[in-house]
Write a protein that holds these residues in place. Structure first.
Motif, PDB file in Angstrom:
ATOM      1  N   VAL A   1       0.837  -1.204   0.000  1.00 25.76           N
ATOM      2  CA  VAL A   1       0.000   0.000   0.000  1.00 25.76           C
ATOM      3  C   VAL A   1       0.872   1.253   0.000  1.00 25.76           C
ATOM      4  CG1 VAL A   1      -1.679   1.344   1.324  1.00 25.76           C
ATOM      5  CG2 VAL A   1      -1.957  -1.130   1.109  1.00 25.76           C
ATOM      6  N   PHE A   2       1.903   1.243   0.811  1.00 32.09           N
ATOM      7  CA  PHE A   2       2.803   2.387   0.879  1.00 32.09           C
ATOM      8  C   PHE A   2       3.543   2.585  -0.433  1.00 32.09           C
ATOM      9  CE2 PHE A   2       6.867   4.417   2.257  1.00 32.09           C
ATOM     10  CZ  PHE A   2       6.323   5.608   2.712  1.00 32.09           C
ATOM     11  N   ALA A   3       3.884   1.498  -1.099  1.00 30.57           N
ATOM     12  CA  ALA A   3       4.562   1.586  -2.394  1.00 30.57           C
ATOM     13  C   ALA A   3       3.687   2.312  -3.410  1.00 30.57           C
ATOM     14  CB  ALA A   3       4.916   0.189  -2.896  1.00 30.57           C
ATOM     15  N   ILE A   4       2.405   1.990  -3.430  1.00 29.44           N
ATOM     16  CA  ILE A   4       1.481   2.674  -4.344  1.00 29.44           C
ATOM     17  C   ILE A   4       1.393   4.159  -4.005  1.00 29.44           C
ATOM     18  CG2 ILE A   4      -0.925   2.824  -5.090  1.00 29.44           C
ATOM     19  CD1 ILE A   4      -1.122  -0.213  -4.554  1.00 29.44           C
ATOM     20  N   TYR A   5       1.329   4.449  -2.708  1.00 28.55           N
ATOM     21  CA  TYR A   5       1.227   5.847  -2.263  1.00 28.55           C
ATOM     22  C   TYR A   5       2.437   6.673  -2.701  1.00 28.55           C
ATOM     23  CZ  TYR A   5       1.686   9.838   0.866  1.00 28.55           C
ATOM     24  OH  TYR A   5       1.881  11.099   1.360  1.00 28.55           O
ATOM     25  N   VAL A   6       3.644   6.187  -2.443  1.00 31.37           N
ATOM     26  CA  VAL A   6       4.836   6.991  -2.751  1.00 31.37           C
ATOM     27  C   VAL A   6       5.026   7.144  -4.252  1.00 31.37           C
ATOM     28  CG1 VAL A   6       6.013   6.444  -0.588  1.00 31.37           C
ATOM     29  CG2 VAL A   6       6.412   5.012  -2.589  1.00 31.37           C
ATOM     30  N   LEU A   7       4.627   6.127  -5.009  1.00 27.96           N
ATOM     31  CA  LEU A   7       4.765   6.227  -6.463  1.00 27.96           C
ATOM     32  C   LEU A   7       3.813   7.290  -7.017  1.00 27.96           C
ATOM     33  CD1 LEU A   7       6.277   5.065  -8.878  1.00 27.96           C
ATOM     34  CD2 LEU A   7       4.429   3.402  -9.147  1.00 27.96           C
ATOM     35  N   LEU A   8       2.626   7.388  -6.436  1.00 28.81           N
ATOM     36  CA  LEU A   8       1.632   8.358  -6.904  1.00 28.81           C
ATOM     37  C   LEU A   8       1.944   9.774  -6.447  1.00 28.81           C
ATOM     38  CD1 LEU A   8      -1.723   6.388  -6.392  1.00 28.81           C
ATOM     39  CD2 LEU A   8      -0.550   6.854  -8.552  1.00 28.81           C
ATOM     40  N   TYR A   9       2.438   9.917  -5.221  1.00 31.37           N
ATOM     41  CA  TYR A   9       2.560  11.247  -4.631  1.00 31.37           C
ATOM     42  C   TYR A   9       4.000  11.757  -4.524  1.00 31.37           C
ATOM     43  CZ  TYR A   9      -2.360  10.824  -3.450  1.00 31.37           C
ATOM     44  OH  TYR A   9      -3.727  10.686  -3.519  1.00 31.37           O
ATOM     45  N   LYS A  10       4.975  10.880  -4.551  1.00 28.60           N
ATOM     46  CA  LYS A  10       6.365  11.312  -4.429  1.00 28.60           C
ATOM     47  C   LYS A  10       7.097  11.302  -5.767  1.00 28.60           C
ATOM     48  CE  LYS A  10       5.853  11.764  -0.018  1.00 28.60           C
ATOM     49  NZ  LYS A  10       5.829  13.115   0.601  1.00 28.60           N
TER      50      LYS A  10
ATOM     51  N   TYR B   1      12.602   5.564  -1.011  1.00 25.64           N
ATOM     52  CA  TYR B   1      11.818   4.605  -0.234  1.00 25.64           C
ATOM     53  C   TYR B   1      12.039   3.163  -0.685  1.00 25.64           C
ATOM     54  CZ  TYR B   1       9.450   8.724   1.528  1.00 25.64           C
ATOM     55  OH  TYR B   1       9.176   9.928   2.117  1.00 25.64           O
ATOM     56  N   VAL B   2      12.806   2.959  -1.731  1.00 25.45           N
ATOM     57  CA  VAL B   2      13.091   1.595  -2.182  1.00 25.45           C
ATOM     58  C   VAL B   2      13.756   0.766  -1.078  1.00 25.45           C
ATOM     59  CG1 VAL B   2      14.403   0.194  -3.823  1.00 25.45           C
ATOM     60  CG2 VAL B   2      13.133   2.197  -4.627  1.00 25.45           C
ATOM     61  N   PRO B   3      14.733   1.325  -0.314  1.00 25.25           N
ATOM     62  CA  PRO B   3      15.294   0.545   0.796  1.00 25.25           C
ATOM     63  C   PRO B   3      14.258   0.131   1.838  1.00 25.25           C
ATOM     64  CG  PRO B   3      16.730   2.395   0.280  1.00 25.25           C
ATOM     65  CD  PRO B   3      15.463   2.595  -0.502  1.00 25.25           C
ATOM     66  N   VAL B   4      13.212   0.942   2.012  1.00 25.57           N
ATOM     67  CA  VAL B   4      12.135   0.581   2.948  1.00 25.57           C
ATOM     68  C   VAL B   4      11.455  -0.696   2.493  1.00 25.57           C
ATOM     69  CG1 VAL B   4       9.914   1.276   3.920  1.00 25.57           C
ATOM     70  CG2 VAL B   4      11.731   2.958   3.653  1.00 25.57           C
ATOM     71  N   PHE B   5      11.140  -0.779   1.207  1.00 28.32           N
ATOM     72  CA  PHE B   5      10.448  -1.953   0.677  1.00 28.32           C
ATOM     73  C   PHE B   5      11.307  -3.210   0.840  1.00 28.32           C
ATOM     74  CE2 PHE B   5       8.954   1.409  -2.555  1.00 28.32           C
ATOM     75  CZ  PHE B   5       8.048   1.920  -1.646  1.00 28.32           C
ATOM     76  N   ILE B   6      12.599  -3.082   0.577  1.00 27.44           N
ATOM     77  CA  ILE B   6      13.492  -4.238   0.694  1.00 27.44           C
ATOM     78  C   ILE B   6      13.643  -4.651   2.150  1.00 27.44           C
ATOM     79  CG2 ILE B   6      15.802  -5.112   0.212  1.00 27.44           C
ATOM     80  CD1 ILE B   6      15.983  -3.113  -2.092  1.00 27.44           C
TER      81      ILE B   6
END
Length: 429
Positions: free
Chosen positions: A14-23, A30-35
């Motif tokens: 969900v956060f990945a979708i959010y940052v891609l749309l808004y950031k 934020y890629v290190p966060v996902f990993i």
């Protein structure tokens, strides 16, 4: 634990979708966060969904930065080399996680430089700090839940009770030192209490992990940040930070068994009895040298096989243990050519950072990154892409667009010894 893992995994997507749309392009921080979240949680979704998510992010960044390879041509050469050597791999399934990690890393390094040049320092630092906060928050929640349920499947250093770290093991901790560094760099100026609390709690847990390299880099990062602000003469914030830290430390030591646990784990690791020469990772250099130039077991220029060192070096003297040090691992995997290209890629990144450095604090940050790179190269592993990405994200801060002077920037006039002209001349050569 399963509910916690499911929550983390759902949050990640969900956060990945959010940052891609808004950031947009700043989503790269934020890629290190996902990993890292994938490391924390025992995944429920198939690995293909995870690989697809990260890969789509990188494709999006490439689409918006089509000439990004000009920032670091050696990244491209490394990808070409790995693609060629992949054709002789005998077990693609086993090496798949490591292969994805290093390819993501090689692509991300020039992308970071290309994207950072479009944004101001304050914009990048704010997003990078929030990324660091999420990483520390995940780390804290993981420790609390794992300790509550007694979950420690990997038993790092034999720790089986008290403060536990769940699925985190060894180099999974590396990124935490960089998260602490960025949080402190940001929080001293911005005064965000929740960031400060995450910093303090995370540091306490890191000290109980006894990951020596991470502990050392965390403390060095604190020293560098305090040094920057001391010479900036931001005494008010320094006193406030020091006072709060002292009070919280006193309360923790007085009301918890932190000190007893620390001493117990120190004795359990028997660090005082361990000689440097007894560290197996330092024996790797001699073993690999003999493999290449004494026994001629495999090609010194192109190595043995991509990311497949377990049991395949030193005639199996260390059984299935994989190579730990990055230098020996890279030589075994891609030979001397691969090692040279890797070091040239890293050198190019540092060279550009020095070239764009415009203050004493920039040079201190770069020197901290250099120290971290050396330490983590010795201890390994470059396949922990989340920590390596975060390192290069910090290193690239000087490439951001120039802001108005702020309290996080130490000018040459305030401390000229940290930003001598010969640094710039050296970088430009």
């Amino acid at each position: 634990m399963n509910l916690f893992f499911l929550t983390v995994e759902l949050f990640t997507f969900v956060f990945a979708i959010y940052v891609l749309l808004y950031k947009k392009e700043l989503a790269i921080v934020y890629v290190p966060v996902f990993i890292f979240s994938r490391v924390v949680a025992t995944p429920i979704a198939p690995a293909s969904a995870y690989y697809a998510m990260i890969s789509l992010f990188i494709i999006y960044f490439i689409y918006n930065n089509p000439t990004f390879f000009k920032e670091n041509i050696f990244s491209l050469l490394l990808i070409v080399l790995y693609s060629i050597l992949l054709t002789r791999s005998t077990d693609l399934e086993t090496i798949r996680p490591g292969l994805f990690s290093v390819i993501w890393l090689f692509l991300t390094i020039p992308l970071i430089h290309s994207i950072y040049k479009k944004f101001s320092r304050d914009e990048v630092l704010e997003e990078l700090a929030f990324s660091a906060f999420i990483i520390l928050a995940l780390f804290i929640l993981n420790v609390l839940v794992s300790s509550f349920y007694g979950y420690s499947p990997k038993l790092m250093y034999g720790i089986s009770s008290g403060i536990l770290f769940g699925n985190l093991y060894a180099t999974d901790f590396n990124i935490l030192a960089f998260a602490l560094f960025i949080i402190l760099l940001y929080v001293i100026n911005q005064k965000k209490p929740i960031y400060f609390l995450a910093f303090i709690v995370s540091l306490a847990f890191i000290m109980l992990s006894f990951r020596r390299s991470v502990m050392g880099m965390s403390l060095l990062g604190i020293a560098v940040i305090l040094f920057i602000f001391m010479f900036k003469k931001n005494i008010k914030n320094l006193v406030l930070f020091g006072g709060l830290t002292a009070v919280i430390s006193f309360v923790v030591l007085l009301n918890t068994n932190f000190l007893d646990v620390f001493i117990e784990r120190y004795e359990q690791r028997k660090l005082a009895e361990r000689e440097l020469s007894e560290e197996t990772r330092f024996l790797e250099y001699d073993i690999i040298y003999q493999d290449l130039f004494v026994y001629n077991d495999y090609n010194p220029w192109f190595g043995y096989e991509l990311l497949n060192s377990g049991g395949n070096y030193g005639k199996g003297i260390l059984d299935e243990r994989t190579l730990h040090s990055d230098l020996t691992s890279i030589v075994h995997s891609t030979g001397i050519i691969g090692l040279l290209l890797y070091l040239l890629m890293v050198f190019t990144s540092f060279k550009q950072a020095f070239r764009y450095a415009r203050s004493g604090s920039d040079n201190l940050i770069i020197l901290y990154c250099a120290a971290a790179f050396v330490v983590y190269t010795i201890t390994g592993r470059y396949t922990s892409s989340e920590s390596m990405m975060f390192l290069f994200m910090i290193l690239a801060l000087p490439l951001t667009q120039k802001d108005e002077p702020s309290s996080t920037i130490l000018s040459q006039e305030e401390y000229p010894a940290l930003a001598p002209n010969y640094f710039r001349k050296l970088a430009l050569k």
